[in-house]
Design a protein around this motif. Structure first.
Motif, PDB file in Angstrom:
ATOM      1  N   ILE A 154      -5.631 -13.066  28.022  1.00 40.67           N
ATOM      2  CA  ILE A 154      -4.344 -12.481  27.639  1.00 40.67           C
ATOM      3  C   ILE A 154      -4.003 -11.431  28.687  1.00 40.67           C
ATOM      4  O   ILE A 154      -4.785 -10.504  28.949  1.00 40.67           O
ATOM      5  N   CYS A 155      -2.847 -11.564  29.298  1.00 40.18           N
ATOM      6  CA  CYS A 155      -2.402 -10.647  30.346  1.00 40.18           C
ATOM      7  C   CYS A 155      -2.282  -9.239  29.776  1.00 40.18           C
ATOM      8  O   CYS A 155      -1.652  -9.034  28.744  1.00 40.18           O
ATOM      9  N   ARG A 156      -2.868  -8.278  30.480  1.00 36.76           N
ATOM     10  CA  ARG A 156      -2.843  -6.896  29.979  1.00 36.76           C
ATOM     11  C   ARG A 156      -1.485  -6.230  30.175  1.00 36.76           C
ATOM     12  O   ARG A 156      -1.248  -5.157  29.622  1.00 36.76           O
ATOM     13  N   VAL A 157      -0.578  -6.862  30.916  1.00 37.25           N
ATOM     14  CA  VAL A 157       0.760  -6.311  31.113  1.00 37.25           C
ATOM     15  C   VAL A 157       1.782  -6.996  30.212  1.00 37.25           C
ATOM     16  O   VAL A 157       2.511  -6.346  29.470  1.00 37.25           O
TER      17      VAL A 157
ATOM     18  N   PRO B 170     -11.794 -16.286  37.186  1.00 35.72           N
ATOM     19  CA  PRO B 170     -12.144 -16.133  35.776  1.00 35.72           C
ATOM     20  C   PRO B 170     -12.143 -14.697  35.261  1.00 35.72           C
ATOM     21  O   PRO B 170     -12.117 -14.474  34.066  1.00 35.72           O
ATOM     22  N   HIS B 171     -12.125 -13.728  36.163  1.00 34.18           N
ATOM     23  CA  HIS B 171     -12.097 -12.332  35.731  1.00 34.18           C
ATOM     24  C   HIS B 171     -10.681 -11.749  35.753  1.00 34.18           C
ATOM     25  O   HIS B 171     -10.504 -10.552  35.538  1.00 34.18           O
ATOM     26  N   ALA B 172      -9.685 -12.609  35.956  1.00 28.48           N
ATOM     27  CA  ALA B 172      -8.291 -12.147  36.015  1.00 28.48           C
ATOM     28  C   ALA B 172      -7.872 -11.503  34.697  1.00 28.48           C
ATOM     29  O   ALA B 172      -8.211 -11.992  33.621  1.00 28.48           O
ATOM     30  N   THR B 173      -7.132 -10.409  34.819  1.00 26.94           N
ATOM     31  CA  THR B 173      -6.582  -9.747  33.635  1.00 26.94           C
ATOM     32  C   THR B 173      -5.059  -9.718  33.679  1.00 26.94           C
ATOM     33  O   THR B 173      -4.426  -9.197  32.777  1.00 26.94           O
ATOM     34  N   LEU B 174      -4.509 -10.275  34.762  1.00 29.28           N
ATOM     35  CA  LEU B 174      -3.057 -10.308  34.924  1.00 29.28           C
ATOM     36  C   LEU B 174      -2.577 -11.735  35.124  1.00 29.28           C
ATOM     37  O   LEU B 174      -3.210 -12.523  35.828  1.00 29.28           O
ATOM     38  N   SER B 175      -1.452 -12.056  34.514  1.00 28.88           N
ATOM     39  CA  SER B 175      -0.815 -13.345  34.775  1.00 28.88           C
ATOM     40  C   SER B 175      -0.183 -13.277  36.158  1.00 28.88           C
ATOM     41  O   SER B 175      -0.017 -12.190  36.733  1.00 28.88           O
ATOM     42  N   ILE B 176       0.189 -14.427  36.692  1.00 32.46           N
ATOM     43  CA  ILE B 176       0.881 -14.462  37.983  1.00 32.46           C
ATOM     44  C   ILE B 176       2.175 -13.651  37.887  1.00 32.46           C
ATOM     45  O   ILE B 176       2.519 -12.906  38.804  1.00 32.46           O
ATOM     46  N   GLU B 177       2.856 -13.779  36.759  1.00 30.27           N
ATOM     47  CA  GLU B 177       4.106 -13.031  36.533  1.00 30.27           C
ATOM     48  C   GLU B 177       3.865 -11.525  36.673  1.00 30.27           C
ATOM     49  O   GLU B 177       4.593 -10.824  37.385  1.00 30.27           O
ATOM     50  N   ALA B 178       2.828 -11.015  36.020  1.00 29.85           N
ATOM     51  CA  ALA B 178       2.525  -9.586  36.077  1.00 29.85           C
ATOM     52  C   ALA B 178       2.052  -9.194  37.488  1.00 29.85           C
ATOM     53  O   ALA B 178       2.393  -8.123  37.982  1.00 29.85           O
ATOM     54  N   LYS B 179       1.288 -10.059  38.123  1.00 31.53           N
ATOM     55  CA  LYS B 179       0.791  -9.802  39.480  1.00 31.53           C
ATOM     56  C   LYS B 179       1.975  -9.674  40.451  1.00 31.53           C
ATOM     57  O   LYS B 179       1.996  -8.789  41.290  1.00 31.53           O
ATOM     58  N   ASN B 180       2.955 -10.559  40.290  1.00 33.48           N
ATOM     59  CA  ASN B 180       4.143 -10.503  41.148  1.00 33.48           C
ATOM     60  C   ASN B 180       4.982  -9.264  40.892  1.00 33.48           C
ATOM     61  O   ASN B 180       5.649  -8.769  41.799  1.00 33.48           O
ATOM     62  N   MET B 181       4.962  -8.739  39.673  1.00 25.29           N
ATOM     63  CA  MET B 181       5.708  -7.517  39.360  1.00 25.29           C
ATOM     64  C   MET B 181       5.114  -6.315  40.091  1.00 25.29           C
ATOM     65  O   MET B 181       5.826  -5.347  40.340  1.00 25.29           O
ATOM     66  N   GLN B 182       3.835  -6.374  40.433  1.00 25.46           N
ATOM     67  CA  GLN B 182       3.177  -5.268  41.105  1.00 25.46           C
ATOM     68  C   GLN B 182       3.620  -5.125  42.556  1.00 25.46           C
ATOM     69  O   GLN B 182       3.483  -4.083  43.138  1.00 25.46           O
ATOM     70  N   LYS B 183       4.123  -6.195  43.132  1.00 30.16           N
ATOM     71  CA  LYS B 183       4.474  -6.198  44.553  1.00 30.16           C
ATOM     72  C   LYS B 183       5.715  -5.402  44.827  1.00 30.16           C
ATOM     73  O   LYS B 183       6.547  -5.136  44.067  1.00 30.16           O
TER      74      LYS B 183
END
Length: 127
Positions: free
Chosen positions: A97-100, A114-127
């Protein structure tokens, strides 16, 4: 089918992810031991009887090698810690479950990271 914020992976899926992560932890710990043994192993390449210039280069190379091995070991230890945290999230049934966004992280992403805590959507928001 849209993913609701309350959605989570099934117990069967979590068990599969757990197996994948435990395998990765085992391999990562093995790799860490190799890095540490390379770091601890003081390779004396027999430069005692060679020219002082070569010996200085060799010693400089050994220092750089130890520094890079140390960095590799630190990264590997962080990777193992992140994987172990993922196991805790599996046991808490919050894994994937994405933490964002609170949405499920794509299963393919979790297979690759496998240790990801962010979805691609949330990861892209960080940029």
């Amino acid at each position: 089918m849209p993913v609701e914020n309350t959605a989570r992976y099934s117990d069967e899926q979590l068990a599969e992810f757990k197996t994948l992560i435990l395998d990765k932890i085992e391999k990562a710990q093995h790799d860490l031991e190799l890095i540490k043994s390379a770091y601890m192993n003081d390779h004396n390449n027999g430069t005692d009887d060679t020219s002082p210039t070569f010996k200085a280069f060799d010693e400089g190379s050994a220092v750089m090698s130890k520094e890079s091995n140390s960095q590799l070991a630190i990264r590997q230890e962080k990777f193992i810690r992140d994987l172990k945290n993922a196991i805790i999230r599996i046991e808490n049934k919050t894994y994937g479950i994405c933490r964002v966004t609170g949405k499920l992280i794509n299963a393919k992403r979790l297979e690759l990271v496998p240790h990801a805590t962010l979805s691609i959507e949330a990861k892209n928001m960080q940029k």
